[in-house]
Design an enzyme around this catalytic site. Structure first.
Site, PDB file in Angstrom:
ATOM      1  N   CYS A  77       0.820  -1.215   0.000  1.00 31.62           N
ATOM      2  CA  CYS A  77       0.000   0.000   0.000  1.00 31.62           C
ATOM      3  C   CYS A  77       0.856   1.268   0.000  1.00 31.62           C
ATOM      4  O   CYS A  77       1.488   1.551  -1.003  1.00 31.62           O
ATOM      5  CB  CYS A  77      -0.985  -0.045   1.162  1.00 31.62           C
ATOM      6  SG  CYS A  77      -2.421   1.008   0.877  1.00 31.62           S
ATOM      7  N   HIS A  79      -3.599  -5.528   2.070  1.00 30.03           N
ATOM      8  CA  HIS A  79      -3.337  -5.736   3.499  1.00 30.03           C
ATOM      9  C   HIS A  79      -4.037  -7.030   3.901  1.00 30.03           C
ATOM     10  O   HIS A  79      -4.571  -7.744   3.078  1.00 30.03           O
ATOM     11  CB  HIS A  79      -3.952  -4.615   4.330  1.00 30.03           C
ATOM     12  CG  HIS A  79      -3.498  -3.245   3.997  1.00 30.03           C
ATOM     13  ND1 HIS A  79      -2.353  -2.703   4.506  1.00 30.03           N
ATOM     14  CD2 HIS A  79      -4.063  -2.286   3.233  1.00 30.03           C
ATOM     15  CE1 HIS A  79      -2.235  -1.453   4.067  1.00 30.03           C
ATOM     16  NE2 HIS A  79      -3.250  -1.168   3.288  1.00 30.03           N
ATOM     17  N   ARG A  99     -12.320   6.733  -1.894  1.00 26.09           N
ATOM     18  CA  ARG A  99     -11.248   5.783  -1.594  1.00 26.09           C
ATOM     19  C   ARG A  99     -11.641   4.414  -2.136  1.00 26.09           C
ATOM     20  O   ARG A  99     -12.825   4.080  -2.193  1.00 26.09           O
ATOM     21  CB  ARG A  99     -11.029   5.686  -0.081  1.00 26.09           C
ATOM     22  CG  ARG A  99     -10.505   6.948   0.542  1.00 26.09           C
ATOM     23  CD  ARG A  99     -10.213   6.738   2.018  1.00 26.09           C
ATOM     24  NE  ARG A  99      -9.078   5.859   2.235  1.00 26.09           N
ATOM     25  CZ  ARG A  99      -7.807   6.246   2.157  1.00 26.09           C
ATOM     26  NH1 ARG A  99      -7.506   7.488   1.881  1.00 26.09           N
ATOM     27  NH2 ARG A  99      -6.819   5.380   2.365  1.00 26.09           N
TER      28      ARG A  99
HETATM   29  N1  GLN Z   1      -2.004   6.880   2.092  1.00 26.47           N
HETATM   30  C1  GLN Z   1      -2.125   6.022   0.958  1.00 26.47           C
HETATM   31  C2  GLN Z   1      -3.448   6.114   0.227  1.00 26.47           C
HETATM   32  O1  GLN Z   1      -4.482   6.356   0.828  1.00 26.47           O
HETATM   33  C3  GLN Z   1      -1.849   4.594   1.389  1.00 26.47           C
HETATM   34  C4  GLN Z   1      -2.861   4.086   2.339  1.00 26.47           C
HETATM   35  C5  GLN Z   1      -2.476   2.800   2.992  1.00 26.47           C
HETATM   36  O2  GLN Z   1      -1.298   2.461   3.109  1.00 26.47           O
HETATM   37  N2  GLN Z   1      -3.478   2.100   3.468  1.00 26.47           N
HETATM   38  O3  GLN Z   1      -3.482   5.947  -0.950  1.00 26.47           O
END
Ligand code: GLN
Length: 240
Positions: free
Chosen positions: A96, A196, A130
């Protein structure tokens, strides 16, 4: 070949969202259960990196805020060593936020966070929602098609350069950008993914493959009934 897996966690206290450190616990267990040694080192803000001292470099995910803090430092103190490590075949795994920083940069509005440029990709934080949810992909790490299942939650959308190969094809979920049907990146022993879970407890076959690539060994199978149930459950959650 070494009988000890030497892992370096990059920024472990800053880049560890969704219990991403569980990935390291799995690497340790899979080595120790087979009588292989396991050594864990770390390199964080302001610390240099010895490209020869580790077989596998690992970086987990993080909030945009934490990513911004580590990105410049990583370019200044670790970029060259990571490139050298990559050239001698060490495994580099980014999850990520860690994945995003393996590329050229991460742009959010007027802000641009630099990456270490190990792979040809860039990430953009647009206006859109998101990309969140269970996800499963099909990949091939040299041992035939396999499924990786996990959980993604990212605002950034990642786009691979023309010569770059994704880690896998999305079976269910969003993947790199919610658009092109691909997830992650795979170049030699550099692997980036949005998944994850943590990633490796849900996909121990992948943990074993990383150990094999890092040490150039072939691992003997373990009794993985529990681990296979965890994998099946992650696949079911993604509807695969
Ligand atoms: N901050 C990054 C995004 O939102 C990665 C998020 C994460 O590692 N879960 O794209």
């Amino acid at each position: 070949m070494s009988a000890t897996l030497r892992v370096c966690a990059l920024y472990p206290e800053l880049m560890n969202i969704y219990a991403d450190r569980g990935n390291i616990a799995v690497l340790r267990a899979r080595c120790e259960w087979r009588g292989l040694g396991f050594e864990l080192g770390a390199s964080s803000l302001g610390e240099a990196l010895d490209s020869c001292a580790h077989d596998l470099f690992y970086m987990g995910g993080g909030q945009d805020r934490d990513q911004a803090a580590v990105a410049k430092d990583m370019v200044a103190t670790k970029r060259d060593a990571l490139h050298r490590a990559n050239e001698r075949g060490a495994v580099v795994l980014g999850v990520c936020g860690g994945y995003q920083l393996l590329g050229h940069n991460y742009r959010a509005g007027d802000d641009e966070i630099p990456g270490v440029g190990l792979v040809d990709l860039h990430t953009v934080r647009g206006e859109g929602e998101r990309l969140i949810g269970n996800c499963a992909i099909e990949t091939d790490l040299g041992t035939g098609p396999r499924v990786i299942a996990g959980f993604e939650n990212h605002g950034g959308r990642t786009y691979l350069g023309a010569g770059e190969r994704p880690l896998g094809r999305v079976l269910s979920g969003h993947g790199n950008n919610g658009d092109d049907g691909f997830e992650g990146v795979l170049r030699g022993n550099v692997i980036g993914t949005y998944l994850h879970g943590p990633l490796l407890p849900k996909n121990v076959w992948l943990a074993d493959r990383l150990i094999e690539l890092a040490l150039e060994v072939e691992l003997r199978p373990l009794d993985d009934r529990m681990e296979e149930a965890a994998h099946a459950s992650a696949r079911r959650a993604a509807g695969v």
